[in-house]
Write an enzyme that holds these catalytic residues in place. Structure first.
Site, mmCIF file in Angstrom:
data_model
loop_
_atom_site.group_PDB
_atom_site.id
_atom_site.type_symbol
_atom_site.label_atom_id
_atom_site.label_comp_id
_atom_site.label_asym_id
_atom_site.label_seq_id
_atom_site.Cartn_x
_atom_site.Cartn_y
_atom_site.Cartn_z
ATOM 1 N N LEU A 141 -42.396 -40.553 13.050
ATOM 2 C CA LEU A 141 -41.038 -41.111 12.961
ATOM 3 C C LEU A 141 -40.028 -40.069 12.490
ATOM 4 C CD1 LEU A 141 -41.924 -44.452 11.074
ATOM 5 C CD2 LEU A 141 -42.100 -43.951 13.507
ATOM 6 N N LYS A 162 -35.355 -36.628 22.579
ATOM 7 C CA LYS A 162 -36.285 -37.767 22.636
ATOM 8 C C LYS A 162 -36.944 -37.860 24.020
ATOM 9 C CE LYS A 162 -36.118 -39.438 18.466
ATOM 10 N NZ LYS A 162 -37.300 -39.621 17.634
ATOM 11 N N HIS A 192 -32.334 -50.610 15.798
ATOM 12 C CA HIS A 192 -32.795 -51.606 14.831
ATOM 13 C C HIS A 192 -32.292 -51.221 13.452
ATOM 14 C CE1 HIS A 192 -35.955 -48.711 15.833
ATOM 15 N NE2 HIS A 192 -36.240 -48.695 14.549
ATOM 16 N N GLU A 242 -31.647 -44.355 23.394
ATOM 17 C CA GLU A 242 -30.693 -43.276 23.697
ATOM 18 C C GLU A 242 -31.142 -42.478 24.924
ATOM 19 O OE1 GLU A 242 -27.365 -43.502 21.951
ATOM 20 O OE2 GLU A 242 -27.676 -41.423 22.560
ATOM 21 N N SER A 288 -36.618 -43.614 22.096
ATOM 22 C CA SER A 288 -35.351 -44.290 21.793
ATOM 23 C C SER A 288 -34.628 -44.757 23.049
ATOM 24 C CB SER A 288 -34.450 -43.290 21.051
ATOM 25 O OG SER A 288 -33.124 -43.747 21.047
ATOM 26 N N TYR A 306 -29.520 -35.319 20.959
ATOM 27 C CA TYR A 306 -30.534 -36.207 20.366
ATOM 28 C C TYR A 306 -31.321 -36.907 21.480
ATOM 29 C CZ TYR A 306 -32.566 -40.377 18.287
ATOM 30 O OH TYR A 306 -33.442 -41.375 17.930
HETATM 31 P P1 NAP Z 1 -34.063 -42.408 9.424
HETATM 32 O O1 NAP Z 1 -33.895 -43.527 8.453
HETATM 33 O O2 NAP Z 1 -32.934 -41.490 9.691
HETATM 34 O O3 NAP Z 1 -35.329 -41.549 8.936
HETATM 35 C C1 NAP Z 1 -35.587 -40.292 9.498
HETATM 36 C C2 NAP Z 1 -36.773 -39.662 8.780
HETATM 37 O O4 NAP Z 1 -37.001 -38.380 9.348
HETATM 38 C C3 NAP Z 1 -36.554 -39.458 7.274
HETATM 39 O O5 NAP Z 1 -37.755 -39.697 6.589
HETATM 40 C C4 NAP Z 1 -36.181 -37.984 7.186
HETATM 41 O O6 NAP Z 1 -36.564 -37.373 5.975
HETATM 42 C C5 NAP Z 1 -37.050 -37.415 8.295
HETATM 43 N N1 NAP Z 1 -36.525 -36.118 8.750
HETATM 44 C C6 NAP Z 1 -35.313 -35.857 9.270
HETATM 45 N N2 NAP Z 1 -35.185 -34.551 9.542
HETATM 46 C C7 NAP Z 1 -36.339 -33.973 9.152
HETATM 47 C C8 NAP Z 1 -36.831 -32.629 9.134
HETATM 48 N N3 NAP Z 1 -36.098 -31.621 9.584
HETATM 49 N N4 NAP Z 1 -38.064 -32.418 8.659
HETATM 50 C C9 NAP Z 1 -38.826 -33.428 8.185
HETATM 51 N N5 NAP Z 1 -38.417 -34.707 8.165
HETATM 52 C C10 NAP Z 1 -37.193 -34.973 8.639
HETATM 53 O O7 NAP Z 1 -34.537 -42.959 10.841
HETATM 54 P P2 NAP Z 1 -35.173 -44.373 11.242
HETATM 55 O O8 NAP Z 1 -34.077 -45.290 11.602
HETATM 56 O O9 NAP Z 1 -36.176 -44.758 10.247
HETATM 57 O O10 NAP Z 1 -35.890 -43.985 12.613
HETATM 58 C C11 NAP Z 1 -37.235 -43.527 12.638
HETATM 59 C C12 NAP Z 1 -37.490 -42.812 13.961
HETATM 60 O O11 NAP Z 1 -37.232 -43.697 15.041
HETATM 61 C C13 NAP Z 1 -36.631 -41.593 14.219
HETATM 62 O O12 NAP Z 1 -37.403 -40.661 14.943
HETATM 63 C C14 NAP Z 1 -35.504 -42.117 15.094
HETATM 64 O O13 NAP Z 1 -34.981 -41.074 15.892
HETATM 65 C C15 NAP Z 1 -36.257 -43.135 15.915
HETATM 66 N N6 NAP Z 1 -35.482 -44.279 16.415
HETATM 67 C C16 NAP Z 1 -34.737 -45.029 15.551
HETATM 68 C C17 NAP Z 1 -34.063 -46.132 16.036
HETATM 69 C C18 NAP Z 1 -33.223 -47.006 15.136
HETATM 70 O O14 NAP Z 1 -32.395 -47.758 15.641
HETATM 71 N N7 NAP Z 1 -33.431 -46.965 13.829
HETATM 72 C C19 NAP Z 1 -34.154 -46.477 17.400
HETATM 73 C C20 NAP Z 1 -34.937 -45.694 18.229
HETATM 74 C C21 NAP Z 1 -35.616 -44.597 17.729
HETATM 75 P P3 NAP Z 1 -35.532 -37.115 4.758
HETATM 76 O O15 NAP Z 1 -35.560 -38.389 3.963
HETATM 77 O O16 NAP Z 1 -36.131 -35.977 4.035
HETATM 78 O O17 NAP Z 1 -34.200 -36.826 5.379
HETATM 79 N N1 GDD Z 2 -22.067 -44.090 13.344
HETATM 80 C C1 GDD Z 2 -20.903 -44.608 13.777
HETATM 81 N N2 GDD Z 2 -19.822 -44.568 12.947
HETATM 82 N N3 GDD Z 2 -20.854 -45.163 14.998
HETATM 83 C C2 GDD Z 2 -19.685 -45.725 15.390
HETATM 84 C C3 GDD Z 2 -18.543 -45.721 14.586
HETATM 85 C C4 GDD Z 2 -18.599 -45.108 13.305
HETATM 86 O O1 GDD Z 2 -17.647 -45.063 12.541
HETATM 87 N N4 GDD Z 2 -17.556 -46.374 15.255
HETATM 88 C C5 GDD Z 2 -18.053 -46.760 16.427
HETATM 89 N N5 GDD Z 2 -19.348 -46.367 16.525
HETATM 90 C C6 GDD Z 2 -20.225 -46.574 17.694
HETATM 91 C C7 GDD Z 2 -20.899 -45.295 18.200
HETATM 92 O O2 GDD Z 2 -19.967 -44.547 19.007
HETATM 93 C C8 GDD Z 2 -22.054 -45.885 18.990
HETATM 94 O O3 GDD Z 2 -21.639 -46.231 20.277
HETATM 95 C C9 GDD Z 2 -22.405 -47.159 18.225
HETATM 96 O O4 GDD Z 2 -21.313 -47.406 17.325
HETATM 97 C C10 GDD Z 2 -23.695 -47.084 17.424
HETATM 98 O O5 GDD Z 2 -23.696 -45.898 16.668
HETATM 99 P P1 GDD Z 2 -24.806 -45.605 15.549
HETATM 100 O O6 GDD Z 2 -24.912 -46.735 14.615
HETATM 101 O O7 GDD Z 2 -24.532 -44.265 14.987
HETATM 102 O O8 GDD Z 2 -26.177 -45.632 16.380
HETATM 103 P P2 GDD Z 2 -26.583 -44.975 17.789
HETATM 104 O O9 GDD Z 2 -26.658 -46.089 18.786
HETATM 105 O O10 GDD Z 2 -25.740 -43.814 18.122
HETATM 106 O O11 GDD Z 2 -28.046 -44.425 17.481
HETATM 107 C C11 GDD Z 2 -29.005 -45.225 16.790
HETATM 108 O O12 GDD Z 2 -29.774 -45.942 17.737
HETATM 109 C C12 GDD Z 2 -30.580 -45.138 18.621
HETATM 110 C C13 GDD Z 2 -31.302 -46.100 19.577
HETATM 111 O O13 GDD Z 2 -30.452 -46.437 20.626
HETATM 112 C C14 GDD Z 2 -29.875 -44.277 15.950
HETATM 113 O O14 GDD Z 2 -30.705 -45.063 15.113
HETATM 114 C C15 GDD Z 2 -30.776 -43.412 16.805
HETATM 115 O O15 GDD Z 2 -31.687 -42.689 15.984
HETATM 116 C C16 GDD Z 2 -31.548 -44.333 17.771
HETATM 117 O O16 GDD Z 2 -32.411 -43.580 18.603
#
Ligand code: NAP
Ligand code: GDD
Length: 327
Positions: A83, A156, A182, A130, A128, A152
């Site tokens: 992750l 992925k 999520h 994305e 993702s 990004y």
């Molecule tokens: P998150 O809260 O941002 O957690 C990211 C994790 O990666 C943290 O533990 C962070 O560690 C670690 N990390 C970042 N850069 C690193 C580096 N250079 N070396 C080692 N560790 C590093 O993300 P999340 O929402 O839990 O997501 C988990 C995974 O699912 C990620 O790969 C994300 O891209 C993917 N994903 C997330 C979503 C979503 O909506 N949440 C959707 C699709 C895919 P530190 O605490 O040290 O920064």
């Molecule tokens: N962060 C952020 N901040 N986003 C904004 C803002 C703001 O002030 N205003 C509007 N947005 C819009 C972004 O342009 C984007 O279209 C949407 O809100 C969601 O942005 P984020 O919450 O930053 O998430 P994300 O969709 O770009 O990425 C997240 O979801 C991906 C899965 O689709 C991250 O969790 C990624 O790690 C993950 O892969």
């Protein structure tokens, strides 16, 4: 004997929920963290604070093959959940090189270390939505072609391809979850949902006047992280390794998220939300909507939280957070 899991990115949102989930299933849980996390545990390990005594943390770097080999060899896990990643899309426009380095090489190093030193270990890659970027089809399924719109997203797609290739070339148990957005009360503050719910609580308590946002028309398929980590485990516990889309199948705009979050504390978002053009992305992913029929059918997975429950959970938690912490 209890199973052993190794989680990269254990300090993040998903890492913390997955750890809780696996502990309930009696796994021994190991996590890889950056060394600074151990030095500054109070701040950097906040999501794991309540379960720290039940897990084993190893300092290592996703940029160092040698450090990952050491941990894979020592722990010989049954399952690896990869992750760890630079997960903030907006930041990937500002630091393309380190995003690619961490996300692609980190994934490659772990896959290669498993192949060489623990080939029976099952591997989960955090793919993702994305990757769909400028979507080629609505809704998006496992068969939809990718068209990433950020470094990004590109990283992925590379991780997804590496994972598939290790599965096909070396007959390893490797899967990618193509997870749509999520969220949860443990979401990082830079992501739009948490930025909104935290601001709603601060505005309610008189600590903030307004909320600056970028593109309010962006649409996402938002689920709850607690539901999504369950799907990760299901993917690693099938007969045959496959890739799965995980989503709710419902889509809402950033504006709709903000409207509901403000309404829940009796406020009108229009009075507080200000558009800030510099928060727009150079190339935006305008609309994501997932089709997770394959996961519903083959994994028997479905989300428990709906959109309203997700927003309510986050707003409630942030009201408590701001009241307790004062910021
Ligand atoms: P998150 O809260 O941002 O957690 C990211 C994790 O990666 C943290 O533990 C962070 O560690 C670690 N990390 C970042 N850069 C690193 C580096 N250079 N070396 C080692 N560790 C590093 O993300 P999340 O929402 O839990 O997501 C988990 C995974 O699912 C990620 O790969 C994300 O891209 C993917 N994903 C997330 C979503 C979503 O909506 N949440 C959707 C699709 C895919 P530190 O605490 O040290 O920064
Ligand atoms: N962060 C952020 N901040 N986003 C904004 C803002 C703001 O002030 N205003 C509007 N947005 C819009 C972004 O342009 C984007 O279209 C949407 O809100 C969601 O942005 P984020 O919450 O930053 O998430 P994300 O969709 O770009 O990425 C997240 O979801 C991906 C899965 O689709 C991250 O969790 C990624 O790690 C993950 O892969």
């Amino acid at each position: 004997m209890s199973k052993k899991a190794l989680i990269t990115g254990i300090t993040g949102q998903d890492g913390s929920y997955l750890t809780e989930f696996l502990l309930k299933k009696k796994y021994k849980v190991h996590g890889i963290v950056r060394r600074v996390a151990l030095e500054d545990g109070n701040h950097r390990l906040w999501r794991l604070r309540h379960i720290l005594k039940k897990i084993t943390l190893h300092p290592a770097s996703l940029e160092s093959y040698a450090s990952l080999v050491k941990i894979i060899t020592r722990t010989k896990p049954d399952e690896v959940y990869h992750l760890g990643a630079q997960s903030y899309v907006d930041y990937s426009f500002k630091d393309e090189f380190s995003t690619l380095n961490t996300n692609i090489n980190g994934t490659h190093y772990i896959l290669s270390a498993i192949k060489e030193f623990s080939p029976k270990t099952k591997f989960y890659f955090a793919g993702s939505s994305e990757m769909f970027g400028k979507v080629r089809e609505v809704p998006q399924s496992e068969k939809t072609p990718f068209y990433p719109r950020s470094v990004y997203g590109i990283s992925k797609v590379a991780g997804y391809d590496l994972t598939r290739n290790y599965r096909e070339a070396y007959n390893m148990y490797c899967c990618s979850g193509i997870l749509f957005n999520h969220e949860s009360p443990r979401r990082g503050f830079e992501f739009v949902t948490r930025k909104i719910t935290h601001a709603v609580a601060r505005i309610k308590f008189g600590l903030q006047k307004d909320l600056e946002l970028g593109n309010l028309d962006a649409k996402r398929d938002w689920g709850h992280a607690e539901d999504y980590v369950r799907a990760m485990w299901l993917m690693l516990n099938q007969r045959v390794p496959k890739d799965y889309v995980i989503s709710t199948g419902k889509q809402f705009s950033v504006k709709e998220f903000a409207k509901l979050a403000f309404e829940l504390v009796g406020l009108d978002y229009k009075k507080y939300v200000k558009i800030q053009k510099n928060l727009y992305r150079p190339s935006e992913v305008r609309s994501l909507l997932g089709n997770c029929n394959k996961a519903r059918k083959e994994l028997n997975w479905k989300p428990k939280y709906n959109f309203k429950e997700l927003v309510a959970d986050m707003v409630k938690a942030d009201l408590e957070f701001v009241k307790k912490e004062g910021y």
